[in-house]
Design a protein around this motif. Structure first.
Motif: not given
Length: 83
Positions: A54-56, A61-71, A29-34
């Motif tokens: 990939l979502q849904g 595919a698209r690129t998403i930067k990981l949130p700072l909290s995950v890092l 789950r990233l940014y509220g979406k699985e």
């Protein structure tokens, strides 16, 4: 003021993230979406760490930067092991 980031530190962070479950073929789950990860974490050209997802029912595919909290979690696991 610009800061230099050590590329070997990015590689270490990517390996820690893989061990934490942010690896190819996993669902997270990233940014509220699985999303389905289709790549392992990698250093992003604009800074930070990113993954391809990939979502849904998306077909590309698209690129998403990981949130700072995950890092930060990846950084904390290193500190716990050395303490």
């Amino acid at each position: 003021m610009t800061s230099q980031v050590d590329p070997s530190q990015d590689k270490d962070t990517c390996l820690k993230l893989i061990n934490l479950g942010y690896a190819r073929s996993n669902r997270v789950r990233l940014y509220g979406k699985e999303v389905q990860l289709v790549s392992d974490p990698f250093p992003h050209q604009e800074g930070g760490i990113a993954v391809e997802v990939l979502q849904g029912s998306e077909s590309s595919a698209r690129t998403i930067k990981l949130p700072l909290s995950v890092l930060q979690v990846a950084g904390q696991t290193e500190r716990k092991r050395t303490a």
